[in-house]
Design a protein around this motif. Structure first.
Motif, PDB file in Angstrom:
ATOM      1  N   GLY A  81       4.313 -10.701   5.344  1.00 26.44           N
ATOM      2  CA  GLY A  81       5.325  -9.890   4.674  1.00 26.44           C
ATOM      3  C   GLY A  81       5.769  -8.701   5.505  1.00 26.44           C
ATOM      4  N   VAL A  82       6.601  -7.911   4.904  1.00 26.78           N
ATOM      5  CA  VAL A  82       7.113  -6.717   5.579  1.00 26.78           C
ATOM      6  C   VAL A  82       5.985  -5.703   5.743  1.00 26.78           C
ATOM      7  CG1 VAL A  82       9.468  -7.016   4.784  1.00 26.78           C
ATOM      8  CG2 VAL A  82       7.866  -5.766   3.369  1.00 26.78           C
ATOM      9  N   PRO A  83       6.018  -4.913   6.817  1.00 28.74           N
ATOM     10  CA  PRO A  83       4.922  -3.966   7.066  1.00 28.74           C
ATOM     11  C   PRO A  83       4.811  -2.855   6.036  1.00 28.74           C
ATOM     12  CG  PRO A  83       6.450  -4.066   8.938  1.00 28.74           C
ATOM     13  CD  PRO A  83       6.978  -4.963   7.877  1.00 28.74           C
ATOM     14  N   GLU A  84       5.852  -2.624   5.253  1.00 32.52           N
ATOM     15  CA  GLU A  84       5.838  -1.538   4.283  1.00 32.52           C
ATOM     16  C   GLU A  84       4.734  -1.758   3.244  1.00 32.52           C
ATOM     17  OE1 GLU A  84       8.822  -0.168   0.800  1.00 32.52           O
ATOM     18  OE2 GLU A  84       9.711  -0.469   2.767  1.00 32.52           O
ATOM     19  N   ASN A  85       3.893  -0.772   3.085  1.00 35.05           N
ATOM     20  CA  ASN A  85       2.795  -0.790   2.115  1.00 35.05           C
ATOM     21  C   ASN A  85       1.767  -1.893   2.361  1.00 35.05           C
ATOM     22  OD1 ASN A  85       3.916   1.391   0.709  1.00 35.05           O
ATOM     23  ND2 ASN A  85       5.164   0.028  -0.545  1.00 35.05           N
ATOM     24  N   LYS A  86       1.748  -2.458   3.546  1.00 38.09           N
ATOM     25  CA  LYS A  86       0.836  -3.560   3.838  1.00 38.09           C
ATOM     26  C   LYS A  86      -0.617  -3.122   3.716  1.00 38.09           C
ATOM     27  CE  LYS A  86       2.175  -6.653   6.861  1.00 38.09           C
ATOM     28  NZ  LYS A  86       2.439  -7.437   8.081  1.00 38.09           N
ATOM     29  N   ALA A  87      -0.948  -1.945   4.223  1.00 35.88           N
ATOM     30  CA  ALA A  87      -2.335  -1.471   4.172  1.00 35.88           C
ATOM     31  C   ALA A  87      -2.795  -1.275   2.738  1.00 35.88           C
ATOM     32  CB  ALA A  87      -2.475  -0.176   4.960  1.00 35.88           C
ATOM     33  N   TYR A  88      -1.929  -0.745   1.890  1.00 31.75           N
ATOM     34  CA  TYR A  88      -2.301  -0.510   0.497  1.00 31.75           C
ATOM     35  C   TYR A  88      -2.500  -1.838  -0.234  1.00 31.75           C
ATOM     36  CZ  TYR A  88      -0.491   4.031   1.826  1.00 31.75           C
ATOM     37  OH  TYR A  88      -0.263   5.202   2.485  1.00 31.75           O
ATOM     38  N   TYR A 141      -8.926   3.400   7.668  1.00 35.70           N
ATOM     39  CA  TYR A 141      -8.053   3.010   6.561  1.00 35.70           C
ATOM     40  C   TYR A 141      -8.572   3.504   5.212  1.00 35.70           C
ATOM     41  CZ  TYR A 141      -4.866   0.132   9.250  1.00 35.70           C
ATOM     42  OH  TYR A 141      -3.888  -0.285  10.123  1.00 35.70           O
ATOM     43  N   PHE A 142      -9.806   3.952   5.164  1.00 37.18           N
ATOM     44  CA  PHE A 142     -10.382   4.470   3.932  1.00 37.18           C
ATOM     45  C   PHE A 142     -10.507   5.992   3.960  1.00 37.18           C
ATOM     46  CE2 PHE A 142     -11.466   0.087   4.214  1.00 37.18           C
ATOM     47  CZ  PHE A 142     -11.270  -0.370   2.926  1.00 37.18           C
ATOM     48  N   SER A 143      -9.827   6.607   4.916  1.00 31.61           N
ATOM     49  CA  SER A 143      -9.829   8.061   5.031  1.00 31.61           C
ATOM     50  C   SER A 143      -8.468   8.596   4.580  1.00 31.61           C
ATOM     51  CB  SER A 143     -10.107   8.468   6.481  1.00 31.61           C
ATOM     52  OG  SER A 143      -9.008   8.105   7.296  1.00 31.61           O
ATOM     53  N   GLU A 144      -8.331   9.897   4.624  1.00 28.80           N
ATOM     54  CA  GLU A 144      -7.066  10.533   4.246  1.00 28.80           C
ATOM     55  C   GLU A 144      -5.959  10.233   5.262  1.00 28.80           C
ATOM     56  OE1 GLU A 144      -6.612  12.210   1.385  1.00 28.80           O
ATOM     57  OE2 GLU A 144      -8.681  11.690   0.864  1.00 28.80           O
ATOM     58  N   GLU A 145      -6.345   9.788   6.434  1.00 24.89           N
ATOM     59  CA  GLU A 145      -5.361   9.526   7.491  1.00 24.89           C
ATOM     60  C   GLU A 145      -4.335   8.466   7.089  1.00 24.89           C
ATOM     61  OE1 GLU A 145      -5.231   8.025  12.152  1.00 24.89           O
ATOM     62  OE2 GLU A 145      -7.161   8.355  11.180  1.00 24.89           O
ATOM     63  N   ILE A 146      -4.711   7.582   6.204  1.00 21.36           N
ATOM     64  CA  ILE A 146      -3.795   6.508   5.810  1.00 21.36           C
ATOM     65  C   ILE A 146      -2.561   7.058   5.095  1.00 21.36           C
ATOM     66  CG2 ILE A 146      -4.864   5.996   3.578  1.00 21.36           C
ATOM     67  CD1 ILE A 146      -4.345   3.022   4.252  1.00 21.36           C
ATOM     68  N   TYR A 147      -2.675   8.237   4.511  1.00 17.51           N
ATOM     69  CA  TYR A 147      -1.567   8.817   3.771  1.00 17.51           C
ATOM     70  C   TYR A 147      -0.618   9.629   4.655  1.00 17.51           C
ATOM     71  CZ  TYR A 147      -4.646   7.479  -0.011  1.00 17.51           C
ATOM     72  OH  TYR A 147      -5.453   6.767  -0.843  1.00 17.51           O
ATOM     73  N   GLN A 148      -0.949   9.793   5.930  1.00 18.73           N
ATOM     74  CA  GLN A 148      -0.088  10.525   6.842  1.00 18.73           C
ATOM     75  C   GLN A 148       0.956   9.578   7.433  1.00 18.73           C
ATOM     76  OE1 GLN A 148      -2.785  12.150   9.687  1.00 18.73           O
ATOM     77  NE2 GLN A 148      -3.846  13.424   8.181  1.00 18.73           N
ATOM     78  N   LEU A 149       2.202   9.987   7.384  1.00 22.44           N
ATOM     79  CA  LEU A 149       3.285   9.121   7.857  1.00 22.44           C
ATOM     80  C   LEU A 149       3.249   8.917   9.363  1.00 22.44           C
ATOM     81  CD1 LEU A 149       6.237  10.389   5.656  1.00 22.44           C
ATOM     82  CD2 LEU A 149       4.924   8.282   5.421  1.00 22.44           C
ATOM     83  N   GLU A 155       1.024   1.034  12.345  1.00 24.38           N
ATOM     84  CA  GLU A 155       1.606   0.263  13.447  1.00 24.38           C
ATOM     85  C   GLU A 155       1.098  -1.172  13.380  1.00 24.38           C
ATOM     86  OE1 GLU A 155       0.637   2.277  17.050  1.00 24.38           O
ATOM     87  OE2 GLU A 155       1.806   4.061  16.535  1.00 24.38           O
ATOM     88  N   PRO A 156       1.901  -2.124  13.865  1.00 24.40           N
ATOM     89  CA  PRO A 156       1.512  -3.542  13.781  1.00 24.40           C
ATOM     90  C   PRO A 156       0.168  -3.870  14.435  1.00 24.40           C
ATOM     91  CG  PRO A 156       3.830  -3.358  14.356  1.00 24.40           C
ATOM     92  CD  PRO A 156       3.264  -1.973  14.380  1.00 24.40           C
ATOM     93  N   ALA A 157      -0.144  -3.251  15.563  1.00 20.75           N
ATOM     94  CA  ALA A 157      -1.407  -3.564  16.241  1.00 20.75           C
ATOM     95  C   ALA A 157      -2.607  -3.155  15.380  1.00 20.75           C
ATOM     96  CB  ALA A 157      -1.468  -2.879  17.604  1.00 20.75           C
TER      97      ALA A 157
END
Length: 196
Positions: A81-88, A141-149, A155-157
């Motif tokens: 799918g599209v990368p938008e919100n993929k991590a969430y 991915y489980f830290s606050e860093e995930i919320y920083q734009l 990134e895809p990698a």
């Protein structure tokens, strides 16, 4: 021409006549294949039981692991799918899969997030066996860093590595509650920003 002389058989002696009248010994009928001996019945029952138990265990294992197949299909859909919100979406998939694998732990785990949720994934999925770089990125991915734009986690990698670790957890997590393995100190420091 000479007439054909027919020769008559020589008279058999009385002993030969008696021998000709004798019959061989009376043999019993050959042994049939049916009904089989009791040992064959026992062997047949054991073979049928073994085949039945094998088929049952295979079907039971498939049924128990059907949720893994469903989760891997969902993971592939998210990855394409599209990368938008993929991590969430990946994190939500991990939690949904965890609930399916451990239904008795649902109430306890539902409220977990951040480091506590990461700890739970580590202990159930044997993530400590992964290379350190993958563990480190997964922890981020489980830290606050995930919320920083401006984070490189979007990134895809990085997302590709996160997807592969999620795939590893879905495939390898235990179906029984596992002992808690500590998150490596470096991964914990990165995820918490170096503070506790």
């Amino acid at each position: 021409m000479n007439p054909v002389v027919q020769s008559q058989p020589a008279a058999a002696s009385p002993v030969e006549q008696l021998l000709a009248q004798m019959q061989g010994p009376a043999l019993p009928d050959p042994i049939g294949y049916w009904p089989p001996a009791p040992g064959w019945w026992v062997l047949g029952i054991l073979v049928i039981t073994a085949i039945g138990l094998t088929v049952y265990s295979i079907l039971r294992k498939r049924a128990r692991n059907r949720y893994r197949t469903t989760a891997l299909r969902a993971l592939d859909d998210i990855a394409r799918g599209v990368p938008e919100n993929k991590a969430y979406r990946l994190k939500a998939l991990l939690k949904q899969t965890f609930f399916t694998a451990y239904p008795r732990e649902r109430n306890r785990v539902a409220a977990l997030h951040g480091q506590h949720w990461l700890q739970e994934l580590h202990s159930s999925g044997k993530l400590h066996k992964l290379p350190f770089k993958q563990q480190e990125l997964f922890a981020r991915y489980f830290s606050e860093e995930i919320y920083q734009l401006n984070s490189n986690l979007h990134e895809p990698a990085s997302l590709h590595i996160f997807i592969e670790v999620c795939r590893y957890w879905i495939k390898k997590h235990t179906t029984k509650p596992a002992p808690v393995y500590p998150v490596t100190a470096a991964a914990h420091a990165l995820a918490t920003g170096g503070t506790d």
